[in-house]
Enzyme design. Structure first.
Site, PDB file in Angstrom:
ATOM      1  N   ASP A 185      -6.711   4.412  -5.647  1.00 21.28           N
ATOM      2  CA  ASP A 185      -6.811   5.271  -4.331  1.00 21.28           C
ATOM      3  C   ASP A 185      -7.397   6.776  -5.421  1.00 21.28           C
ATOM      4  O   ASP A 185      -6.694   7.287  -5.859  1.00 21.28           O
ATOM      5  CB  ASP A 185      -5.949   5.287  -3.501  1.00 21.28           C
ATOM      6  CG  ASP A 185      -6.658   5.384  -2.430  1.00 21.28           C
ATOM      7  OD1 ASP A 185      -7.911   5.507  -2.440  1.00 21.28           O
ATOM      8  OD2 ASP A 185      -6.055   5.098  -1.487  1.00 21.28           O
ATOM      9  N   ASP A 196     -12.530   2.409   4.880  1.00 30.89           N
ATOM     10  CA  ASP A 196     -11.272   2.546   5.768  1.00 30.89           C
ATOM     11  C   ASP A 196     -11.815   1.567   7.114  1.00 30.89           C
ATOM     12  O   ASP A 196     -10.707   1.997   7.895  1.00 30.89           O
ATOM     13  CB  ASP A 196     -11.456   3.386   5.884  1.00 30.89           C
ATOM     14  CG  ASP A 196     -10.389   4.055   4.435  1.00 30.89           C
ATOM     15  OD1 ASP A 196      -9.528   3.291   3.435  1.00 30.89           O
ATOM     16  OD2 ASP A 196      -9.540   5.110   4.492  1.00 30.89           O
ATOM     17  N   ASP A 227       0.975  -1.178   0.810  1.00 30.82           N
ATOM     18  CA  ASP A 227      -0.032  -0.097  -0.152  1.00 30.82           C
ATOM     19  C   ASP A 227       0.880   1.457   0.169  1.00 30.82           C
ATOM     20  O   ASP A 227       2.367   1.087  -0.236  1.00 30.82           O
ATOM     21  CB  ASP A 227      -1.004   0.378   1.212  1.00 30.82           C
ATOM     22  CG  ASP A 227      -2.545   0.611   0.445  1.00 30.82           C
ATOM     23  OD1 ASP A 227      -2.034   1.941   1.260  1.00 30.82           O
ATOM     24  OD2 ASP A 227      -3.211   0.356   0.809  1.00 30.82           O
ATOM     25  N   ASP A 228       0.245   2.491   0.494  1.00 31.92           N
ATOM     26  CA  ASP A 228       0.560   4.142   0.401  1.00 31.92           C
ATOM     27  C   ASP A 228       2.383   3.272   1.243  1.00 31.92           C
ATOM     28  O   ASP A 228       2.474   2.503   2.073  1.00 31.92           O
ATOM     29  CB  ASP A 228       0.436   4.487   1.163  1.00 31.92           C
ATOM     30  CG  ASP A 228       0.390   6.238   1.281  1.00 31.92           C
ATOM     31  OD1 ASP A 228       1.613   6.740  -0.327  1.00 31.92           O
ATOM     32  OD2 ASP A 228      -0.559   7.094   1.489  1.00 31.92           O
ATOM     33  N   ARG A 246      -6.055  16.344   4.057  1.00 32.42           N
ATOM     34  CA  ARG A 246      -5.284  15.342   3.981  1.00 32.42           C
ATOM     35  C   ARG A 246      -3.760  15.535   3.317  1.00 32.42           C
ATOM     36  O   ARG A 246      -3.583  14.727   2.845  1.00 32.42           O
ATOM     37  CB  ARG A 246      -5.787  12.789   3.092  1.00 32.42           C
ATOM     38  CG  ARG A 246      -5.304  12.157   3.776  1.00 32.42           C
ATOM     39  CD  ARG A 246      -4.856  11.102   3.274  1.00 32.42           C
ATOM     40  NE  ARG A 246      -4.727  10.166   4.059  1.00 32.42           N
ATOM     41  CZ  ARG A 246      -3.342   9.136   3.803  1.00 32.42           C
ATOM     42  NH1 ARG A 246      -3.757   8.917   2.300  1.00 32.42           N
ATOM     43  NH2 ARG A 246      -3.595   8.310   4.328  1.00 32.42           N
ATOM     44  N   LYS A 302      -4.224  -1.075  -6.779  1.00 38.74           N
ATOM     45  CA  LYS A 302      -4.858  -0.458  -5.709  1.00 38.74           C
ATOM     46  C   LYS A 302      -4.977   0.904  -6.380  1.00 38.74           C
ATOM     47  O   LYS A 302      -4.206   1.644  -5.466  1.00 38.74           O
ATOM     48  CB  LYS A 302      -4.951  -0.708  -4.033  1.00 38.74           C
ATOM     49  CG  LYS A 302      -6.715   0.083  -3.643  1.00 38.74           C
ATOM     50  CD  LYS A 302      -5.650  -0.539  -2.242  1.00 38.74           C
ATOM     51  CE  LYS A 302      -6.007   0.085  -1.026  1.00 38.74           C
ATOM     52  NZ  LYS A 302      -6.006   0.219   0.615  1.00 38.74           N
ATOM     53  N   ASN A 346      -8.113  10.397  -2.426  1.00 41.29           N
ATOM     54  CA  ASN A 346      -8.781  10.741  -1.124  1.00 41.29           C
ATOM     55  C   ASN A 346      -8.482  11.687  -0.657  1.00 41.29           C
ATOM     56  O   ASN A 346      -8.498  12.105   0.716  1.00 41.29           O
ATOM     57  CB  ASN A 346      -6.796   9.648  -0.708  1.00 41.29           C
ATOM     58  CG  ASN A 346      -6.804   8.730   0.017  1.00 41.29           C
ATOM     59  OD1 ASN A 346      -8.252   7.927   0.600  1.00 41.29           O
ATOM     60  ND2 ASN A 346      -5.808   7.360  -0.304  1.00 41.29           N
TER      61      ASN A 346
HETATM   62  C1  GLA Z   1      -6.631   5.928   2.495  1.00 41.19           C
HETATM   63  C2  GLA Z   1      -7.050   4.201   1.804  1.00 41.19           C
HETATM   64  C3  GLA Z   1      -6.443   3.560   2.703  1.00 41.19           C
HETATM   65  C4  GLA Z   1      -5.632   3.760   2.337  1.00 41.19           C
HETATM   66  C5  GLA Z   1      -4.276   4.214   2.365  1.00 41.19           C
HETATM   67  C6  GLA Z   1      -3.126   4.588   2.379  1.00 41.19           C
HETATM   68  O1  GLA Z   1      -7.281   5.884   3.086  1.00 41.19           O
HETATM   69  O2  GLA Z   1      -8.786   4.020   1.901  1.00 41.19           O
HETATM   70  O3  GLA Z   1      -7.334   2.161   2.510  1.00 41.19           O
HETATM   71  O4  GLA Z   1      -4.339   2.652   1.447  1.00 41.19           O
HETATM   72  O5  GLA Z   1      -5.092   5.825   1.391  1.00 41.19           O
HETATM   73  O6  GLA Z   1      -2.486   5.952   2.350  1.00 41.19           O
END
Ligand code: GLA
Length: 706
Positions: free
Chosen positions: A439, A506, A327-328, A404, A437, A441
């Site tokens: 995203d 989330d 992920d991130d 964010r 994934k 945000n």
């Molecule tokens: C969002 C996504 C999470 C994760 C974070 C990473 O909030 O919904 O699942 O990937 O970003 O920063």
């Protein structure tokens, strides 16, 4: 099937009939299937119309609103012609449904030579009807479209307007209110379909339930107006700030909507599920079993390097997972959420190697490799911002709103679109990702693009996003894409036309998730809902739930684990391995079975779901109930089973298999609402945890005919 008699068209789906009169733009009938042949004459006096406009004495919310070339804003669209098309018209650059179908095209023309087209597509195998609208400017000068809804349906009688609302971490809570004497609105102005107001709505009345579902991910608006005993439902792009200049000879297509009717909410949901799974989700992953994944986010957040990722991957493999998702935090100088969005180069300093090398090491553990990316965004603290500040969405001379800590990219700009296609493609190719994934945000605030009219901005942004996504998805047909938007802020059929699955929320707390998935299930099938088991106490709610409960709830969607698997105790590792193996054995049933909500997950005696195989020979149910002092366990009814079958039911316990309760009963008994499990609250693991929600999973198998 579409039948024609003069200017009356009868659109037939397996369980519904829609009768339209083209010349008067009337809906003569919509609802339960009609079988008699002489339907047409008896229905002629319907007050219900297919569209509404300003200037003809209709003062309610309209579906079409234009400013004509001469500055006037009255229209009078008069019937011109109609025909049945063998091919569904293509909606340029917009998501749409697909499949074997017939389409009715209706054309109406105003004195200014502006034409309004309406399209109704009927699929043989599903009850949802796809509807869209188009304006073609046949005038010699430009006009302005102030509103063009995708669908209008007028229904006789009074209705409840049911919407799915919420916020970050509590998406899609069902709300109902009576529509009476005015207009009620569900809308998003956030630039995305939003956490707050999903673009799926229902109108529930005495005759049944009507569903309206937009295939669009941007600002949307659904309204219901009750006037003189008729309820007008309109769904489409939000007219908030909308003002589209349409030059002479140009056309504008509204996004597609799906509408359908069923006698009950449950039945309507299954129609929507079938429509999404069969006619919206496409490509290699359509109806294909989805891998069990482990995602690094809640397990590691930004704190990892290649070695720790590989350690997690190794354990994930031992547990039976099939895909590891990084992920991130793997790019630029990203060690928290204040920087680097836009710099999709490897964070070698942190990883200790390149992304490609890390991906190879994960694959070496016997897992597929997946990657997170947030391509539509930019951090001010980034190389991209320093070198291309104009890519960021900002209003000149104003301090932008940061959400964010980030800004959005101006996706309405072709240069930005090309940049995103290039960079995302490069990331996928360079690490050989099997899963992405995608995203998003933050919601949009500083909407501005040089050369883009204010009234066109939101939609042009979305068109840019769709253009980019469709290019990337086409380029990588084998990659499994999971959409995401701070959890579920773009959980809509628009995104599902490109991404076969979406991260639902989330919030991974089992109790909250049960509700979020329950609310989502009204419009969306379980095969699109990412659902992960995370650590306890839960990081969002602080509440604890047993591992069994977390798994049971995640089985309502696409199972993944999102915790540091290295930290699991040996006992929990065994349990997780058993869970994954059970899930794999039954995932076809869980992911693609016919889904029914059980009880009432929003405060009823119990909640849950059951997924039933198409032949009704097998099912898996999950029941959840909150223990209250001196209140007996709930009396439960399963759904969707065959009353003429005898089933073997196993009430599974994961940690103490000897205690698995097993019995046989007829399908009618299992559905009668009197099932009682005296030991339901007899679960030491649930008691030890602070959460008081108890769950039980039931495996139900046909033994014989009655
Ligand atoms: C969002 C996504 C999470 C994760 C974070 C990473 O909030 O919904 O699942 O990937 O970003 O920063």
């Amino acid at each position: 099937m579409i039948k024609k008699k003069g200017t009356v068209y009868r659109l037939e789906t397996p369980a519904t009939t829609l009768v339209l009169k083209a010349d008067t733009a009337q809906i003569l009938y919509y609802g339960k299937k009609l079988v008699s042949a002489d339907w047409c004459e008896a229905l002629r006096s319907s007050p219900c119309r297919l569209f509404s406009e300003y200037g003809q004495g209709d003062f309610n919310e309209q579906s079409v609103l234009l400013v004509n070339a001469d500055g006037g804003f009255s229209t009078n669209f008069v019937y011109s012609k109609s025909k049945i098309l063998a091919e569904k018209p293509v909606l340029e650059n917009l998501p749409s449904s697909y499949g074997e179908s017939k389409t009715l095209e209706l054309k109406y023309v105003d004195a200014t030579k502006v034409a309004l087209y309406l399209y109704y597509t009927v699929f043989e195998d599903t009850d949802a009807i796809a509807v869209s609208a188009k304006i073609v400017n046949g005038a010699k000068k430009e006009i302005h479209i102030k509103k063009l809804a995708s669908v209008q349906a007028e229904l006789t009688g009074r209705f409840e307007f049911i919407t799915f609302n919420g916020a970050w971490a509590r998406e899609r809570r069902k709300n109902a209110r009576a529509v009476c004497g005015g207009t009620f609105v569900n809308e998003s102005r956030a630039g995305a379909s939003s956490h707050a107001h999903n673009p799926f709505v229902m109108a529930k009345g005495e005759k049944g339930v009507f569903g309206f579902h937009l295939l669009y991910s941007g600002n949307h608006k659904e309204s219901m107006t009750e006037y003189d005993g008729v309820t007008r439902v309109i769904a489409g792009i939000n007219d908030f700030m909308f003002d589209w200049t349409l030059g002479a000879g140009e056309e504008f297509c509204a996004p597609e909507a799906a509408m359908c009717y069923a006698e009950t909410e449950d039945a309507l949901s299954r129609q929507m599920h079938a429509f999404a799974a069969e006619h919206v989700v496409r490509g290699k992953w359509k109806k294909r079993e989805r891998p069990v994944l482990v995602n690094s986010w809640e397990g590691a957040y930004f704190d990892f390097n290649a070695d720790s990722v590989v350690e997690m991957a190794k354990v994930s493999k031992d547990l039976g997972a099939e895909l590891f998702v990084l992920d991130d935090g793997w790019f630029g100088r990203r060690n928290d959420d204040t920087s680097s969005l836009g710099d999709w180069s490897d964070n070698v300093e942190k990883l200790g190697c390149t992304l490609a090398e890390l991906a190879e090491r994960v694959r070496g553990c016997g897992l597929k490799f997946g990657i997170w990316i947030e391509p539509e965004m930019i951090s001010e603290e980034s190389e991209l911002f320093r070198s291309r500040p104009a890519y960021a969405m900002r209003v000149p001379g104003r301090t932008p709103v940061r959400l964010r800590n980030q800004l959005a990219l101006n996706m309405a700009d072709e240069k930005v679109q090309n940049f995103v296609v290039r960079t995302v493609s490069d990331v996928i190719s360079r690490c050989g990702a099997s899963y992405v994934k995608w995203d998003y945000n933050r919601m949009l605030t500083d909407c501005f693009g040089k050369g883009v009219a204010a009234g066109e901005y939101f939609h042009r942004y979305m068109l840019g996003v769709y253009k980019v996504i469709s290019k990337v998805v086409k380029r990588f047909p084998f990659v499994l894409f999971e959409g995401c938007a701070g959890g579920g802020a773009r959980f809509d059929l628009g995104m599902m036309s490109y991404f076969p699955q979406i991260w639902t929320s989330d919030n991974t707390d089992a109790r909250d998730r049960l509700q979020i998935q329950d609310g989502s299930s009204y419009g969306y099938p379980q095969s699109v809902m990412g659902a992960h088991v995370s650590a306890s106490p839960n990081h969002q709610s602080g509440d604890s739930h047993p591992l069994e409960t977390r798994f049971n709830v995640a089985c309502g969607g696409l199972l993944g684990y999102e915790l540091d698997v290295r930290k699991l105790s040996e006992k929990d590792k065994k349990t997780v391995a058993a869970q994954i193996s059970f899930y794999k054995e039954h995932r076809k049933l869980l992911q693609f079975g016919n889904f029914y909500r059980l009880g009432d997950s929003f405060g009823g005696d119990y909640g849950g779901f059951i997924s039933v195989s198409p032949d009704r020979g097998a099912a898996i149910a999950v029941i959840a109930a909150e223990k209250r002092t001196n209140v007996p366990p709930p009396r439960v009814a399963f759904k969707g089973l065959n009353p003429a079958y005898v089933y073997e039911v196993t009430a599974r316990r994961q940690e103490n298999y000897e205690n698995n309760l097993s019995f046989t009963a007829g399908g009618d008994v299992l559905m009668c609402g009197e099932l009682f499990f005296p030991d339901f609250y007899d679960d030491a693991s649930a008691r030890e945890n602070s959460g008081c929600m108890y769950t039980r999973m039931f495996l139900i198998k046909k033994q014989k005919n009655l």
